[in-house]
Design a protein around this motif. Sequence first.
Motif, PDB file in Angstrom:
ATOM      1  N   GLU A  48      11.802 -28.019  33.891  1.00 48.40           N
ATOM      2  CA  GLU A  48      12.477 -29.010  33.050  1.00 48.40           C
ATOM      3  C   GLU A  48      13.203 -30.045  33.899  1.00 48.40           C
ATOM      4  OE1 GLU A  48      15.975 -29.182  29.606  1.00 48.40           O
ATOM      5  OE2 GLU A  48      15.155 -27.251  30.269  1.00 48.40           O
ATOM      6  N   ARG A  49      13.807 -29.590  34.989  1.00 51.11           N
ATOM      7  CA  ARG A  49      14.532 -30.514  35.876  1.00 51.11           C
ATOM      8  C   ARG A  49      13.577 -31.544  36.477  1.00 51.11           C
ATOM      9  NH1 ARG A  49      19.619 -30.357  38.425  1.00 51.11           N
ATOM     10  NH2 ARG A  49      20.073 -28.924  36.719  1.00 51.11           N
ATOM     11  N   LEU A  51      10.512 -32.477  35.204  1.00 52.02           N
ATOM     12  CA  LEU A  51       9.906 -33.313  34.178  1.00 52.02           C
ATOM     13  C   LEU A  51      10.885 -34.342  33.619  1.00 52.02           C
ATOM     14  CD1 LEU A  51       7.768 -30.698  32.218  1.00 52.02           C
ATOM     15  CD2 LEU A  51       6.959 -32.495  33.760  1.00 52.02           C
ATOM     16  N   SER A  52      12.170 -34.020  33.639  1.00 51.30           N
ATOM     17  CA  SER A  52      13.174 -34.957  33.123  1.00 51.30           C
ATOM     18  C   SER A  52      13.513 -36.059  34.116  1.00 51.30           C
ATOM     19  CB  SER A  52      14.441 -34.193  32.745  1.00 51.30           C
ATOM     20  OG  SER A  52      15.067 -33.659  33.910  1.00 51.30           O
ATOM     21  N   GLY A  53      13.007 -35.930  35.351  1.00 53.82           N
ATOM     22  CA  GLY A  53      13.320 -36.934  36.366  1.00 53.82           C
ATOM     23  C   GLY A  53      14.637 -36.704  37.064  1.00 53.82           C
ATOM     24  N   GLU A  54      15.285 -35.563  36.809  1.00 52.03           N
ATOM     25  CA  GLU A  54      16.552 -35.262  37.474  1.00 52.03           C
ATOM     26  C   GLU A  54      16.342 -34.821  38.917  1.00 52.03           C
ATOM     27  OE1 GLU A  54      19.560 -33.148  34.961  1.00 52.03           O
ATOM     28  OE2 GLU A  54      17.821 -32.902  33.644  1.00 52.03           O
TER      29      GLU A  54
END
Length: 265
Positions: A48-49, A51-54
Motif C-alpha cells: 500500500e505504501r 502504490l500510494s506513492g508514499e
Amino acid sequence: MTGSDATLSFRLAYVPGVMPDKWVRIWNERQPDVPLTLTQVLPGAAAERLLSGEADAGLVRTPVDREVFSAIPLYTEQTVVVVPKDHLVTAVDEVATEDLADDIVLHPLDDVLDWESLPGRPALERPATTADAVELVAAGIGVLVVPLSLARLHHRKDLTHRPLRDAPESSVALAWPEDAKTDQVEDFIGIVRGRTANSTRGRQQPPARGESASADRGGARRKPAPGKPAAGKSAAGKSAGAKRTGKSGRGAPKNDRRGKPRRRS
C-alpha cells in the motif's frame, strides 16, 4: 513539482528485520545532493505504501505481486526456532521440525513464513505480532519459528535460537511499482546489485565536485589526430630532435661534392 523547482529525493520503505544500512551509506556517498528517507513498515503495509506513492521503492519480503510490482530478489534468509536458553533443543546445533512435535509453536498474525503445515502443537490463540510471540516464548508458553533477522531483531538475553531444517524460508526483494520506475530507483538498483559508481549498466553519474568532465573518463588520454603532434610536443621539438643527429633540420644538399678532389684543366 517539475523542472528546476523539483527537489530530488528517494523514499525507501523497508520491513522489520531488513537492514539497509550498507546500501544507505553507499547512496549517501554517491548521491550527497539527493536525500534518502527511510521508513519502516509492517510487511502487510508495504504494498500500500508503494502504490500510494508514499515510497519510491521498498525492501520487502516475497512473494511480490508481479502484476503490479517489479522486483529484484536480493537474498534468502535462514529459518530458526526461538526458544528459552534451558530448552532441550539447545543441546544440538540444528533442529528438525519433528523435534518440535511436543512443543506449542506460536504463529503470530504477522508471520512471514509460508507454512503448509505448522509443526508442533497450535496455541489457543495467535499472537498479534512477532514481538508479542517473543514475549510468550520468554514466559515459557511456547516456541517461535522466524527468519534469522527477526530473531536477531527481537533478541533477549534469556532466549536463544537454532537453525531449523525442513522449514519454509523467507526471501527479501527490492520492489517498486511497475509503472513508476524513476532515475533514483535505477540508481538504487545499481547499488544493491553491487555496481560501481562508473558502471556502464547504471545511470551516468556527474563528475565529482572540483573535477572536470574531461578527467572523468577512466583517466584515458585522447589520441592525437593523424598528422598532428601529441599534446606537449611541438614542431620545434621535432627540429631539436633532428639537430641532435648532427645534421641540419633541412638535411644535406642532394649534390653535395664536399670531400671530392677538383679536376685540373
